[in-house]
Design a protein around this motif. Sequence first.
Motif: not given
Length: 117
Positions: A95-102, A111-114
């Motif tokens: 949650r804290s990093t998903s927008e940053i990642s995109l 993009f690998v989220s786990f």
Amino acid sequence: ADLIQKGEWMLIFSVGSGTCQWAAQMAKLKGYKVIGTCSKGKLDKARETHCDELIVLDEVKDQKYADYSSVDIVENVMSLTQGQGVKCILDGVGRSTSEISLKCLARRGIFVSFGNA
């Protein structure tokens, strides 16, 4: 599948511990350029991964985890990659990093989220 080539940039969050620490070490062995993030409290462990670049974050007050708003990660990543973004992101935070990642992801990047803490 060769989706990532030697010399291409990856962003791996939280390289100071656990799975992401291991992933950073494996990425380096494969020849990828790695940008890692870590909190100040885990800087020594993060340095052991031999990332090409480390983005060091403050810790949340009275906690032992990184404050992902304490540093402009997107600006740092885009500067390091000459505005191209990274070819692959390993994000075990969530949650804290998903927008940053995109925002850091290169065109047609992976993009690998786990885990998602």
